[in-house]
Motif scaffolding. Structure first.
Motif, PDB file in Angstrom:
ATOM      1  N   MET A  55       0.815  -1.210   0.000  1.00  0.00           N
ATOM      2  CA  MET A  55       0.000   0.000   0.000  1.00  0.00           C
ATOM      3  C   MET A  55       0.854   1.267   0.000  1.00  0.00           C
ATOM      4  SD  MET A  55      -2.974  -1.267   2.623  1.00  0.00           S
ATOM      5  CE  MET A  55      -4.001   0.188   2.485  1.00  0.00           C
ATOM      6  N   ASP A  56       2.048   1.183   0.563  1.00  0.00           N
ATOM      7  CA  ASP A  56       2.970   2.327   0.647  1.00  0.00           C
ATOM      8  C   ASP A  56       3.732   2.446  -0.671  1.00  0.00           C
ATOM      9  OD1 ASP A  56       4.745   4.321   1.444  1.00  0.00           O
ATOM     10  OD2 ASP A  56       6.038   2.922   2.535  1.00  0.00           O
ATOM     11  N   LYS A  57       3.068   2.987  -1.677  1.00  0.00           N
ATOM     12  CA  LYS A  57       3.600   3.012  -3.044  1.00  0.00           C
ATOM     13  C   LYS A  57       4.926   3.763  -3.168  1.00  0.00           C
ATOM     14  CE  LYS A  57       0.467   0.683  -5.197  1.00  0.00           C
ATOM     15  NZ  LYS A  57       0.785  -0.668  -5.616  1.00  0.00           N
ATOM     16  N   ASP A  58       5.112   4.847  -2.414  1.00  0.00           N
ATOM     17  CA  ASP A  58       6.347   5.619  -2.561  1.00  0.00           C
ATOM     18  C   ASP A  58       7.460   5.152  -1.629  1.00  0.00           C
ATOM     19  OD1 ASP A  58       5.504   6.626  -0.138  1.00  0.00           O
ATOM     20  OD2 ASP A  58       5.163   8.660  -0.868  1.00  0.00           O
ATOM     21  N   GLY A  59       7.160   4.148  -0.795  1.00  0.00           N
ATOM     22  CA  GLY A  59       8.186   3.539   0.054  1.00  0.00           C
ATOM     23  C   GLY A  59       8.700   4.411   1.179  1.00  0.00           C
ATOM     24  N   ARG A  62       5.100   5.058   5.314  1.00  0.00           N
ATOM     25  CA  ARG A  62       3.815   5.548   5.801  1.00  0.00           C
ATOM     26  C   ARG A  62       2.841   5.589   4.634  1.00  0.00           C
ATOM     27  NH1 ARG A  62       5.393  11.821   7.148  1.00  0.00           N
ATOM     28  NH2 ARG A  62       5.836  12.403   5.018  1.00  0.00           N
ATOM     29  N   ILE A  63       1.571   5.441   4.948  1.00  0.00           N
ATOM     30  CA  ILE A  63       0.537   5.404   3.921  1.00  0.00           C
ATOM     31  C   ILE A  63      -0.200   6.740   3.940  1.00  0.00           C
ATOM     32  CG2 ILE A  63      -1.591   4.277   3.158  1.00  0.00           C
ATOM     33  CD1 ILE A  63      -0.548   1.718   4.521  1.00  0.00           C
ATOM     34  N   SER A  64      -0.213   7.388   2.802  1.00  0.00           N
ATOM     35  CA  SER A  64      -0.937   8.656   2.687  1.00  0.00           C
ATOM     36  C   SER A  64      -2.414   8.374   2.439  1.00  0.00           C
ATOM     37  CB  SER A  64      -0.370   9.489   1.540  1.00  0.00           C
ATOM     38  OG  SER A  64      -0.654   8.855   0.302  1.00  0.00           O
ATOM     39  N   LYS A  65      -3.200   9.431   2.563  1.00  0.00           N
ATOM     40  CA  LYS A  65      -4.631   9.297   2.297  1.00  0.00           C
ATOM     41  C   LYS A  65      -4.861   8.850   0.853  1.00  0.00           C
ATOM     42  CE  LYS A  65      -7.192  13.064   2.471  1.00  0.00           C
ATOM     43  NZ  LYS A  65      -8.113  14.145   2.898  1.00  0.00           N
ATOM     44  N   ILE A  88     -12.053   8.115   7.730  1.00  0.00           N
ATOM     45  CA  ILE A  88     -11.154   6.974   7.956  1.00  0.00           C
ATOM     46  C   ILE A  88      -9.834   7.455   8.544  1.00  0.00           C
ATOM     47  CG2 ILE A  88      -9.769   5.200   6.801  1.00  0.00           C
ATOM     48  CD1 ILE A  88     -12.161   4.898   4.809  1.00  0.00           C
ATOM     49  N   MET A  89      -9.284   8.509   7.950  1.00  0.00           N
ATOM     50  CA  MET A  89      -7.998   9.028   8.436  1.00  0.00           C
ATOM     51  C   MET A  89      -8.112   9.515   9.882  1.00  0.00           C
ATOM     52  SD  MET A  89      -5.678   8.453   6.181  1.00  0.00           S
ATOM     53  CE  MET A  89      -4.300   9.481   6.682  1.00  0.00           C
ATOM     54  N   ARG A  90      -9.206  10.170  10.228  1.00  0.00           N
ATOM     55  CA  ARG A  90      -9.387  10.622  11.622  1.00  0.00           C
ATOM     56  C   ARG A  90      -9.401   9.436  12.586  1.00  0.00           C
ATOM     57  NH1 ARG A  90     -13.023  14.211   9.240  1.00  0.00           N
ATOM     58  NH2 ARG A  90     -14.803  12.922   9.810  1.00  0.00           N
ATOM     59  N   GLU A  91      -9.984   8.316  12.144  1.00  0.00           N
ATOM     60  CA  GLU A  91     -10.089   7.142  13.003  1.00  0.00           C
ATOM     61  C   GLU A  91      -8.788   6.348  13.083  1.00  0.00           C
ATOM     62  OE1 GLU A  91     -13.422   4.946  11.499  1.00  0.00           O
ATOM     63  OE2 GLU A  91     -14.863   6.471  12.130  1.00  0.00           O
ATOM     64  N   VAL A  92      -7.987   6.381  12.025  1.00  0.00           N
ATOM     65  CA  VAL A  92      -6.798   5.531  11.942  1.00  0.00           C
ATOM     66  C   VAL A  92      -5.516   6.277  12.296  1.00  0.00           C
ATOM     67  CG1 VAL A  92      -5.422   4.118  10.369  1.00  0.00           C
ATOM     68  CG2 VAL A  92      -7.900   4.078  10.205  1.00  0.00           C
ATOM     69  N   ASP A  93      -5.427   7.532  11.920  1.00  0.00           N
ATOM     70  CA  ASP A  93      -4.213   8.331  12.097  1.00  0.00           C
ATOM     71  C   ASP A  93      -4.171   8.877  13.522  1.00  0.00           C
ATOM     72  OD1 ASP A  93      -1.988   9.927  11.780  1.00  0.00           O
ATOM     73  OD2 ASP A  93      -3.024  11.468  10.616  1.00  0.00           O
ATOM     74  N   ILE A 100      -0.581   7.201   7.778  1.00  0.00           N
ATOM     75  CA  ILE A 100      -0.777   6.007   8.591  1.00  0.00           C
ATOM     76  C   ILE A 100       0.565   5.299   8.691  1.00  0.00           C
ATOM     77  CG2 ILE A 100      -1.985   3.806   8.809  1.00  0.00           C
ATOM     78  CD1 ILE A 100      -4.190   5.054   6.998  1.00  0.00           C
ATOM     79  N   SER A 101       1.081   5.203   9.901  1.00  0.00           N
ATOM     80  CA  SER A 101       2.335   4.481  10.137  1.00  0.00           C
ATOM     81  C   SER A 101       2.034   2.985  10.216  1.00  0.00           C
ATOM     82  CB  SER A 101       2.971   4.944  11.449  1.00  0.00           C
ATOM     83  OG  SER A 101       2.167   4.526  12.549  1.00  0.00           O
ATOM     84  N   PHE A 102       3.081   2.185  10.221  1.00  0.00           N
ATOM     85  CA  PHE A 102       2.860   0.746  10.348  1.00  0.00           C
ATOM     86  C   PHE A 102       2.200   0.409  11.681  1.00  0.00           C
ATOM     87  CE2 PHE A 102       4.200  -3.550  11.605  1.00  0.00           C
ATOM     88  CZ  PHE A 102       3.513  -4.258  10.623  1.00  0.00           C
ATOM     89  N   VAL A 103       2.598   1.090  12.741  1.00  0.00           N
ATOM     90  CA  VAL A 103       1.998   0.840  14.060  1.00  0.00           C
ATOM     91  C   VAL A 103       0.509   1.160  14.028  1.00  0.00           C
ATOM     92  CG1 VAL A 103       1.984   1.585  16.480  1.00  0.00           C
ATOM     93  CG2 VAL A 103       4.160   1.169  15.324  1.00  0.00           C
ATOM     94  N   GLU A 104       0.147   2.301  13.445  1.00  0.00           N
ATOM     95  CA  GLU A 104      -1.269   2.669  13.349  1.00  0.00           C
ATOM     96  C   GLU A 104      -2.025   1.651  12.485  1.00  0.00           C
ATOM     97  OE1 GLU A 104      -0.862   7.529  13.715  1.00  0.00           O
ATOM     98  OE2 GLU A 104      -0.466   6.557  11.776  1.00  0.00           O
ATOM     99  N   PHE A 105      -1.429   1.259  11.373  1.00  0.00           N
ATOM    100  CA  PHE A 105      -2.023   0.267  10.484  1.00  0.00           C
ATOM    101  C   PHE A 105      -2.244  -1.046  11.212  1.00  0.00           C
ATOM    102  CE2 PHE A 105      -1.408  -3.029   7.151  1.00  0.00           C
ATOM    103  CZ  PHE A 105      -2.443  -2.684   6.290  1.00  0.00           C
ATOM    104  N   SER A 106      -1.222  -1.492  11.909  1.00  0.00           N
ATOM    105  CA  SER A 106      -1.285  -2.754  12.647  1.00  0.00           C
ATOM    106  C   SER A 106      -2.355  -2.699  13.738  1.00  0.00           C
ATOM    107  CB  SER A 106       0.094  -3.041  13.258  1.00  0.00           C
ATOM    108  OG  SER A 106       0.073  -4.232  13.982  1.00  0.00           O
TER     109      SER A 106
END
Length: 113
Positions: A55-59, A62-65, A88-93, A100-106
């Motif tokens: 999902m982190d296309k630019d490597g 972190r995942i952008s909106k 979604i971003m308000r709930e996850v970030d 979205i960091s890996f920790v937030e994603f996890s």
């Protein structure tokens, strides 16, 4: 709160959970249970990291909106409005940095298990 007491508490909690015969010691079969559980958790984390990296296309680790929106469309066949993405971003970030960091994603993925 010291790190040592937290580690001790975790160890006590694991002992209570794994010590099936209640003798205060871990026998071989109970040790196998721990090893299997740890292996499963490691595999789950590795798989989760792979999904995150896709999902982190630019490597940038972190995942952008926009990356999340594209992933939802591509992998889930779900078109999400900008308003829905903001929600979604308000709930996850959790740290409100716009990513979205890996920790937030996890943490979010584990909420849905």
């Amino acid at each position: 709160v010291s790190t040592q007491s937290t580690g001790d508490d975790d160890l006590k909690s694991m002992m209570l959970e794994v010590d099936q015969d209640g003798d205060g010691a871990i026998n071989f079969s109970e040790m196998l249970t721990i090893m299997i559980r740890m292996h499963k958790q490691t595999r789950e984390s590795q798989n989760l990291l792979k999904v995150f990296e896709i999902m982190d296309k630019d490597g940038n680790k972190r995942i952008s909106k926009s990356e999340l929106k594209k992933a939802l469309k591509l992998y889930c066949n779900k078109k999400v409005s900008n308003e829905e993405m903001d929600k979604i971003m308000r709930e996850v970030d959790f740290d409100n940095d716009g990513y979205i960091s890996f920790v937030e994603f996890s943490n979010c993925v584990h909420l849905f298990k």
